[in-house]
Design a protein around this motif. Structure first.
Motif, PDB file in Angstrom:
ATOM      1  N   SER A 158      47.984  49.081  47.453  1.00 12.66           N
ATOM      2  CA  SER A 158      48.858  48.094  46.817  1.00 12.66           C
ATOM      3  C   SER A 158      49.931  47.676  47.823  1.00 12.66           C
ATOM      4  N   ASN A 247      43.199  48.317  46.982  1.00 17.25           N
ATOM      5  CA  ASN A 247      43.864  47.680  45.858  1.00 17.25           C
ATOM      6  C   ASN A 247      42.829  47.265  44.830  1.00 17.25           C
ATOM      7  N   ASP A 251      45.650  44.078  40.086  1.00 21.66           N
ATOM      8  CA  ASP A 251      46.888  44.779  40.421  1.00 21.66           C
ATOM      9  C   ASP A 251      48.095  43.840  40.388  1.00 21.66           C
ATOM     10  N   SER A 254      48.364  42.362  43.847  1.00 19.09           N
ATOM     11  CA  SER A 254      47.049  42.181  44.467  1.00 19.09           C
ATOM     12  C   SER A 254      47.082  41.238  45.653  1.00 19.09           C
TER      13      SER A 254
END
Length: 570
Positions: A158, A247, A251, A254
């Motif tokens: 992330s 990731n 997310d 993202s």
């Protein structure tokens, strides 16, 4: 080796004057973790708390370093006994002194100083690796313009490439929910460890509290992408470090992984889209095996073939995030991002709620009120974060809350445009652009676009979202991604100088939707909805929006179709 318990933290203590190891319980059949605490003093006199964890006696080994604002025990990677792990609590957080500067220049300087120190310590053999998840990954991305000594490889999960654009003010629209959440997550351990701080240095508590408070005010005080934000984003690459990015498409951060991969691919980066804040889908390990192999190869020199693995691995959903997490997904691999050979297919938004390859000749308009929308239906990144934190119990019991069907009342509080049923499966993976001319009654209102997968039974599941303040119509052309026809397929919005809309004035807006990763199955439909801004962005003003449909300047959606797929529409 993972997160440390309170009992493990008592296994050893280090003071600035030297080692004072307390004996840990020893089992004959298993080496025990030794945990060593030490305070590191930066060049400006601030003390940072560090925690070294070693399996067995502390000996020189390759050492993985993580800079975290989340206090003690916040290590986010399990490593084998072949590595030591050094957790550094960044300034103004946890049990470290100083003032939190929102991962800015002073924290970035701390990163370099700590690495220089760690490289020379008895626990290090001179080979360091970096690990980061979320804020700890952001700290490192922000520091990449500085030379990072002794670092052989990094694993970053992330995290943002640009803190303004990727998390806190996407599209120039303040994203209040994650900002408030991050400050709470940082403030809680600082408060819990406050007693230790008060006993050690009562005066340092004011710096810690003041830094966290100032960060919240600064986010609100800097609505444009100014120098303060530029110091908290990507400023170049001064290193030659191979980075593994991990990731997920859903997310809350993202976009950051995709942009970081593009910036660092020349250094041998790999991108694995297999879950982050949005949860790890069943049937995968969230990139754990690749992370272990990455360290072993790039740090210890083990020939395990990781360098020959596909540079990009994309785990695509097949209709919804819930089914994706349950194991209903497909993996696509490639050597670059966006995937070479991707074709951006343009669909026109039409009166009658259609979304079609054919551009209507007749020019019309459509209007809607930007009434704030329910995040679970329209705010994909924030919802994934909340569901991973426990909201899934509610959306699982009330599945309509996680569908976009009821996100708006068409023609009143939103406008929906849907394709005919697809004739065959189609894989979409890449950034999405909504290109439209729009007028508003309210300067500073927000354009909010949701892309959904509509099942044959009518259930519509949101996949990604685009956000743009009507005060920022401009794009930076030289930094925008275009396809082979010269069309902008990922606009790089210009958020430096606002240009408030005039009442009723039609202006062109190019809205960036964060990358989608989904297999639309035959019989499903693709839908884009224009709705009011999410309740997670409460400072965006409501208004009446009117968009043009049909003709040469009618609204268009550009979708990334992967090689081997065809967007088969009547």
């Amino acid at each position: 080796m993972g997160k440390r318990t309170g009992a493990a933290l008592l296994a050893a203590v280090v003071t600035a004057s030297g080692l004072a190891l307390a004996p840990a319980p020893v089992r004959a059949d298993e080496p025990q973790d030794v945990v060593v605490q030490e305070r590191f003093t930066t060049s400006d006199g601030v003390e940072l708390q560090t925690t070294l964890t070693s399996t067995g006696p502390v000996t020189p080994k390759p050492t993985v370093v993580e800079f975290s604002p989340y206090g003690r025990g916040s290590e986010s990677l399990d490593v084998s006994a072949d590595y030591n792990f050094l957790l550094v609590q960044i300034r103004g957080t946890g049990d470290s002194d100083g003032s939190f500067d929102a991962l800015g220049p002073r924290t970035q300087a701390d990163v370099v100083e700590v690495l220089e120190w760690a490289c020379q310590q008895p626990f290090s053999d001179g080979r360091l690796a970096l690990n980061g998840f979320s804020a700890s990954a952001i700290t490192l991305y922000n520091s990449w313009h500085l030379e990072l000594p002794c670092v052989k490889a990094a694993i970053l999960k992330s995290g943002t490439h640009e803190l303004y654009r990727d998390l806190l003010v996407p599209g120039g629209v303040l994203n209040l929910l994650p900002g408030a959440g991050v400050l709470a997550l940082i403030g809680a351990p600082a408060l819990l460890q406050g007693l230790d701080r008060l006993q050690r240095d009562p005066g340092s508590a004011l710096d810690v509290v003041g830094g966290l408070f100032a960060t919240g005010l600064n986010v609100l005080a800097h609505p444009t992408l100014d120098e303060w934000w530029q110091q908290r984003g990507w400023r170049g690459d001064a290193n030659d470090i191979p980075v593994l990015m991990v990731n997920g498409f859903y997310d809350v951060e993202s976009r950051g992984a995709f942009e970081a991969f593009r910036a660092l691919r020349a250094d041998g980066a790999h991108l694995v889209m297999e879950g982050g804040h949005d949860g790890v889908p069943a049937g995968t390990d969230g990139g754990a095996a690749e992370a272990a192999a990455w360290l072993d190869h790039h740090v210890r020199g083990i020939d395990n073939g990781i360098e020959d693995a596909p540079r990009v691995s994309l785990t695509l959903a097949q209709g919804s995030r819930a089914s994706y997490l349950a194991g209903e997904h497909v993996t696509v691999t490639a050597d670059d991002w966006p995937v070479p050979g991707t074709t951006w297919t343009e669909l026109a938004l039409a009166s009658g709620k259609g979304l079609s390859p054919s551009v209507p000749a007749r020019r019309t308009t459509a209007s809607y009120l930007t009434v704030p929308s329910l995040p679970t239906m329209t705010d994909v990144p924030n919802t994934s974060l909340l569901e991973a934190s426990g909201l899934s119990a509610l959306t699982g019991a009330l599945p309509l809350l996680a569908q976009s069907n009821l996100a708006s009342i068409d023609g009143l509080t939103g406008q929906s445009f849907t394709t005919a049923p697809l004739g065959s499966d189609v894989d979409l993976a890449g950034p999405v652009t909504l290109d439209l001319e729009l007028a508003t009654t309210t300067p500073g209102s927000g354009i909010w676009a949701v892309l959904s997968d509509v099942a044959p039974d009518g259930r519509a599941h949101p996949l990604t979202v685009g956000r743009l303040s009507t005060s920022f119509p401009g794009v930076v052309e030289e930094r925008s991604l275009t396809d082979d026809q010269g069309r902008v397929v990922q606009p790089y919005g210009d958020y430096t100088n606002p240009s408030p809309a005039r009442l009723g004035q039609f202006r062109r807006y190019q809205v960036e939707l964060w990358p989608v990763g989904n297999r639309f199955r035959a019989g499903h439909r693709i839908r884009v909805q224009l709705v009011g801004t999410s309740l997670a962005s409460p400072l965006a003003l409501p208004g009446l929006h009117t968009l043009r449909l049909g003709g040469p300047d009618g609204a268009r959606l550009r979708l990334p179709v992967l090689p081997g797929s065809t967007l088969d529409l009547p």
